[in-house]
Design a protein around this motif. Structure first.
Motif, PDB file in Angstrom:
ATOM      1  N   TYR A  22       0.822  -1.217   0.000  1.00  0.00           N
ATOM      2  CA  TYR A  22       0.000   0.000   0.000  1.00  0.00           C
ATOM      3  C   TYR A  22       0.849   1.257   0.000  1.00  0.00           C
ATOM      4  CZ  TYR A  22       0.628   1.157   4.995  1.00  0.00           C
ATOM      5  OH  TYR A  22       1.138   1.528   6.213  1.00  0.00           O
ATOM      6  N   GLN A  23       2.131   1.146   0.370  1.00  0.00           N
ATOM      7  CA  GLN A  23       2.976   2.333   0.422  1.00  0.00           C
ATOM      8  C   GLN A  23       3.637   2.659  -0.928  1.00  0.00           C
ATOM      9  OE1 GLN A  23       4.722   0.731   4.279  1.00  0.00           O
ATOM     10  NE2 GLN A  23       4.864   2.926   4.691  1.00  0.00           N
ATOM     11  N   VAL A  24       3.671   1.687  -1.849  1.00  0.00           N
ATOM     12  CA  VAL A  24       4.278   1.979  -3.157  1.00  0.00           C
ATOM     13  C   VAL A  24       3.345   1.809  -4.355  1.00  0.00           C
ATOM     14  CG1 VAL A  24       6.692   1.486  -2.570  1.00  0.00           C
ATOM     15  CG2 VAL A  24       5.258  -0.366  -3.424  1.00  0.00           C
ATOM     16  N   ASN A 163       3.484  -8.358   9.067  1.00  0.00           N
ATOM     17  CA  ASN A 163       4.442  -7.304   9.383  1.00  0.00           C
ATOM     18  C   ASN A 163       4.053  -6.591  10.679  1.00  0.00           C
ATOM     19  OD1 ASN A 163       6.680  -5.387   8.475  1.00  0.00           O
ATOM     20  ND2 ASN A 163       4.999  -3.968   8.856  1.00  0.00           N
ATOM     21  N   GLU A 164       5.014  -6.496  11.586  1.00  0.00           N
ATOM     22  CA  GLU A 164       4.882  -5.668  12.797  1.00  0.00           C
ATOM     23  C   GLU A 164       3.552  -5.852  13.531  1.00  0.00           C
ATOM     24  OE1 GLU A 164       6.171  -1.598  12.229  1.00  0.00           O
ATOM     25  OE2 GLU A 164       8.240  -2.266  12.044  1.00  0.00           O
ATOM     26  N   GLN A 165       3.254  -7.103  13.824  1.00  0.00           N
ATOM     27  CA  GLN A 165       2.045  -7.374  14.625  1.00  0.00           C
ATOM     28  C   GLN A 165       2.121  -6.615  15.947  1.00  0.00           C
ATOM     29  OE1 GLN A 165       1.036 -11.553  14.790  1.00  0.00           O
ATOM     30  NE2 GLN A 165      -0.010 -11.295  16.744  1.00  0.00           N
ATOM     31  N   THR A 365      14.423  -7.361   8.033  1.00  0.00           N
ATOM     32  CA  THR A 365      13.409  -7.103   7.009  1.00  0.00           C
ATOM     33  C   THR A 365      13.164  -5.608   6.819  1.00  0.00           C
ATOM     34  OG1 THR A 365      11.875  -7.763   8.770  1.00  0.00           O
ATOM     35  CG2 THR A 365      12.186  -9.296   6.967  1.00  0.00           C
ATOM     36  N   GLU A 366      13.598  -4.794   7.761  1.00  0.00           N
ATOM     37  CA  GLU A 366      13.541  -3.330   7.601  1.00  0.00           C
ATOM     38  C   GLU A 366      14.591  -2.694   8.496  1.00  0.00           C
ATOM     39  OE1 GLU A 366       9.777  -1.249   8.138  1.00  0.00           O
ATOM     40  OE2 GLU A 366       8.704  -2.907   7.196  1.00  0.00           O
ATOM     41  N   ASN A 367      15.189  -1.623   7.985  1.00  0.00           N
ATOM     42  CA  ASN A 367      16.042  -0.731   8.765  1.00  0.00           C
ATOM     43  C   ASN A 367      16.376   0.431   7.837  1.00  0.00           C
ATOM     44  OD1 ASN A 367      19.448  -0.278   9.132  1.00  0.00           O
ATOM     45  ND2 ASN A 367      18.073   0.208  10.793  1.00  0.00           N
ATOM     46  N   SER A 420       5.220   7.368   3.766  1.00  0.00           N
ATOM     47  CA  SER A 420       5.507   6.908   5.128  1.00  0.00           C
ATOM     48  C   SER A 420       4.167   6.783   5.873  1.00  0.00           C
ATOM     49  CB  SER A 420       6.451   7.871   5.844  1.00  0.00           C
ATOM     50  OG  SER A 420       5.730   8.936   6.416  1.00  0.00           O
ATOM     51  N   THR A 421       4.184   6.054   6.965  1.00  0.00           N
ATOM     52  CA  THR A 421       2.893   5.781   7.621  1.00  0.00           C
ATOM     53  C   THR A 421       2.246   7.052   8.171  1.00  0.00           C
ATOM     54  OG1 THR A 421       3.922   5.268   9.740  1.00  0.00           O
ATOM     55  CG2 THR A 421       3.516   3.416   8.275  1.00  0.00           C
ATOM     56  N   HIS A 422       3.055   8.057   8.557  1.00  0.00           N
ATOM     57  CA  HIS A 422       2.471   9.264   9.156  1.00  0.00           C
ATOM     58  C   HIS A 422       2.815  10.552   8.426  1.00  0.00           C
ATOM     59  CE1 HIS A 422       2.485   6.460  12.593  1.00  0.00           C
ATOM     60  NE2 HIS A 422       1.358   7.053  12.870  1.00  0.00           N
ATOM     61  N   GLN A 426       7.031  13.639   2.880  1.00  0.00           N
ATOM     62  CA  GLN A 426       7.961  14.543   3.570  1.00  0.00           C
ATOM     63  C   GLN A 426       9.055  13.757   4.260  1.00  0.00           C
ATOM     64  OE1 GLN A 426       6.127  17.742   5.714  1.00  0.00           O
ATOM     65  NE2 GLN A 426       4.493  17.780   4.191  1.00  0.00           N
ATOM     66  N   LYS A 427       8.792  12.489   4.457  1.00  0.00           N
ATOM     67  CA  LYS A 427       9.777  11.625   5.092  1.00  0.00           C
ATOM     68  C   LYS A 427      10.124  10.545   4.071  1.00  0.00           C
ATOM     69  CE  LYS A 427       9.788   9.389   9.633  1.00  0.00           C
ATOM     70  NZ  LYS A 427       8.838   8.643  10.498  1.00  0.00           N
ATOM     71  N   ARG A 428      11.275  10.704   3.459  1.00  0.00           N
ATOM     72  CA  ARG A 428      11.644   9.786   2.370  1.00  0.00           C
ATOM     73  C   ARG A 428      12.659   8.754   2.862  1.00  0.00           C
ATOM     74  NH1 ARG A 428      10.456  11.613  -3.097  1.00  0.00           N
ATOM     75  NH2 ARG A 428       9.113  13.451  -2.944  1.00  0.00           N
ATOM     76  N   TYR A 429      12.562   7.562   2.309  1.00  0.00           N
ATOM     77  CA  TYR A 429      13.392   6.457   2.790  1.00  0.00           C
ATOM     78  C   TYR A 429      14.227   5.768   1.712  1.00  0.00           C
ATOM     79  CZ  TYR A 429      11.211   6.018   7.448  1.00  0.00           C
ATOM     80  OH  TYR A 429      10.806   6.213   8.746  1.00  0.00           O
ATOM     81  N   GLY A 430      13.976   6.063   0.431  1.00  0.00           N
ATOM     82  CA  GLY A 430      14.480   5.188  -0.620  1.00  0.00           C
ATOM     83  C   GLY A 430      15.939   5.373  -1.012  1.00  0.00           C
TER      84      GLY A 430
HETATM   85  C1  BG6 Z   1       7.737   0.219   9.913  1.00  0.00           C
HETATM   86  C2  BG6 Z   1       6.689  -0.211   8.921  1.00  0.00           C
HETATM   87  O1  BG6 Z   1       7.115   0.404  11.128  1.00  0.00           O
HETATM   88  O2  BG6 Z   1       8.367   1.436   9.738  1.00  0.00           O
HETATM   89  C3  BG6 Z   1       6.697   0.539   7.597  1.00  0.00           C
HETATM   90  O3  BG6 Z   1       6.728  -1.594   8.699  1.00  0.00           O
HETATM   91  C4  BG6 Z   1       6.997   1.994   7.858  1.00  0.00           C
HETATM   92  O4  BG6 Z   1       5.471   0.322   6.951  1.00  0.00           O
HETATM   93  C5  BG6 Z   1       8.383   2.088   8.485  1.00  0.00           C
HETATM   94  O5  BG6 Z   1       6.912   2.806   6.720  1.00  0.00           O
HETATM   95  C6  BG6 Z   1       8.846   3.514   8.738  1.00  0.00           C
HETATM   96  O6  BG6 Z   1       7.907   4.182   9.511  1.00  0.00           O
HETATM   97  P1  BG6 Z   1       7.257   5.567   9.060  1.00  0.00           P
HETATM   98  O7  BG6 Z   1       6.216   5.854  10.078  1.00  0.00           O
HETATM   99  O8  BG6 Z   1       8.346   6.560   9.061  1.00  0.00           O
HETATM  100  O9  BG6 Z   1       6.683   5.317   7.702  1.00  0.00           O
END
Ligand code: BG6
Length: 469
Positions: A22-24, A163-165, A365-367, A420-422, A426-430
């Motif tokens: 859903y994010q991409v 993911n992240e239960q 799986t994420e960082n 981003s989730t929030h 404005q908050k880029r990760y790629g």
């Molecule tokens: C993780 C999620 O909590 O953090 C991702 O699995 C999320 O979906 C990522 O995007 C970064 O968090 P945020 O709130 O900056 O998008």
């Protein structure tokens, strides 16, 4: 501990990158896709998920960039409601075809697909019926998982269940626009998600036994604020409630006794039916995915009505709990511009703690690091802060390997800019910049950031370039 020589990353190391559907993807209502809970979000100032990074239409171009980057693995999620528009019942053939095409494209590019079944986007139809509060959602998840395992048998070697239960239970606002369930209901949902994952594990063992499956919670080391024994035990408690409750069920097949004591004390212990505990015990994970961004620091609760501070946290900004722990600042650590503490050594600590408890292979799986970015006058995107963040974390992952942690791979968040989730765009990760504005979809052109070149070199040299800068 210092080692006299740095060992290389193993040949088989899964150098990866992550995203979620859903994010991409965008195309939120195209080609028969049903809505998910995320499609209810209509923020005024930030992007919603309707177009996102338009990966649905541009996935071939994106996979070509992954190949150029040198990725060995790509961790992404399947949108449950793209495949089952109502979460259960009729399958949407076009939705299924999209994932067939994506997975074939990845395999043709020599990239291992690492596929998450469910990343925050419960089909809206299931949510409206009662979502994870109902046991029928477990049945729907199993049917969805079975279809995925049958469809991609022999093609996908690594599945992730949920993911992240733990984030969905501890920070539920993003999953329930406008109506967050009670704590009791959340812990009942938590139990149902555990059962759903166990059913998926069981189904995979029947359908495709050579394939591996595991969870992907958000796991972080928790530090005591001081060496006061009361702070130390508060940190232990919070680590159990936040981390081990989830991993113990997934990896060992039972509720952690201390977590169960906490749930009973709070009146949150879920209702269980006959056979639930056996199902959990018999269907545990093959490997553990974990998302790591930061660490938490806590002190002892005072139980004086002020333990719950700060009041507004997100998945990396802890909120205290009355009578359990207080959230504290860790003054030794710098923070990102969004306030998340930066702690590369904490990654090594987290990996060691997880491996010591479970002795199962671990996949990051994420960082990653999110920040505000724009295209510079030279047409490039200069994200030195990401290079600094990631190289420091990669080096600590290498130290963890030397500590003998069975680390399978590392999938930074994220392959490309995404919602981003929030904080939207404005908050880029790629590693790849997506040329779009917050509300304006822009050109959607893909631009390789400086971190793209850096990660390319790291992958190409099997991590050796980490020693050079
Ligand atoms: C993780 C999620 O909590 O953090 C991702 O699995 C999320 O979906 C990522 O995007 C970064 O968090 P945020 O709130 O900056 O998008």
């Amino acid at each position: 501990m210092f080692y006299s020589e740095t060992k290389p990353f193993p040949e088989s190391f899964l150098w990866g990158a992550s995203t979620s559907a859903y994010q991409v993807e965008g195309a939120w209502n195209q080609d028969g896709k049903g809505p998910s809970v995320q499609d209810l979000h209509k923020p005024e100032k930030f992007s919603d998920f309707s177009v996102a990074s338009d990966h649905y239409h541009r996935f071939r171009e994106d996979v070509a960039l992954m190949k150029e980057l040198g990725l060995k693995a790509y961790r992404f999620s399947i949108s449950w409601s793209r495949v089952f528009p109502k979460g259960a019942g009729d399958v949407n053939p076009q939705g299924l075809q999209f994932y067939r095409d994506l997975i074939d494209e990845l395999l043709a590019a020599g990239i291992e697909p690492v596929v998450t079944l469910y990343h925050f986007d419960l089909p809206l139809a299931l949510h409206e019926q009662g979502g994870w509060s109902l046991r029928s959602t477990i049945d729907a998840f199993e049917a969805y998982a079975r279809l995925m395992f049958e469809t991609f048998r022999g093609k996908v070697k690594y599945w992730l269940t949920i993911n992240e239960q733990n984030v969905m239970i501890n920070h539920p606002a993003a999953m329930y626009p406008g109506n967050v369930p009670s704590q009791n209901e959340l812990h009942q949902q938590n139990h149902h998600m555990f059962l759903a994952s166990a059913r998926a594990v069981k189904a995979l063992r029947e359908i495709d036994p050579a394939t591996k499956i595991g969870p992907a919670p958000n796991i972080i080391a928790v530090y005591p604020k001081t060496s006061l024994p009361e702070d130390v035990i508060a940190a232990d408690n919070w680590e159990v409630i936040r981390n081990w409750l989830y991993l113990d069920v997934a990896a060992k097949g039972y509720y952690n006794p201390l977590a169960a004591a906490y749930l009973k004390e709070k009146g949150l212990y879920p209702h269980m039916e006959e056979g639930d505990l056996e199902l959990l015990a018999e269907n545990t994970a093959d490997f553990l995915g974990l998302n790591y961004y930061s660490t938490a620091t806590v002190s002892a609760a005072k139980n004086d009505g002020h333990d719950r501070q700060p009041r507004n946290g997100d998945q990396q900004t802890m909120v205290g709990e009355e009578g359990v722990f207080r959230a504290e600042e860790n003054d030794a650590l710098k923070a990102t511009e969004f306030g998340w503490k930066i702690d590369p050594v904490g990654l090594r600590t987290t990996l060691r703690r997880v491996y010591d408890r479970y002795h199962l292979p671990v996949l990051i799986t994420e960082n990653g690091i999110g920040g505000r970015e724009e295209i510079a006058a030279d047409g490039q995107v200069h994200d030195q802060y990401r290079i600094t963040y990631l190289t420091a974390h990669f080096r600590q992952a290498q130290q963890a390997l030397m500590d003998d942690v069975d680390l399978m791979g590392y999938c930074p968040w994220a392959f490309m800019d995404l919602v981003s989730t929030h904080q939207g765009y404005q908050k880029r990760y790629g590693f790849v910049y997506v040329d779009r504005g917050e509300l304006d979809p822009g050109t959607m052109n893909r631009i390789r950031k400086d971190s793209f070149d850096c990660y390319h070199d790291i992958i190409k040299t099997g991590g050796c370039s980490l020693q050079e800068n």
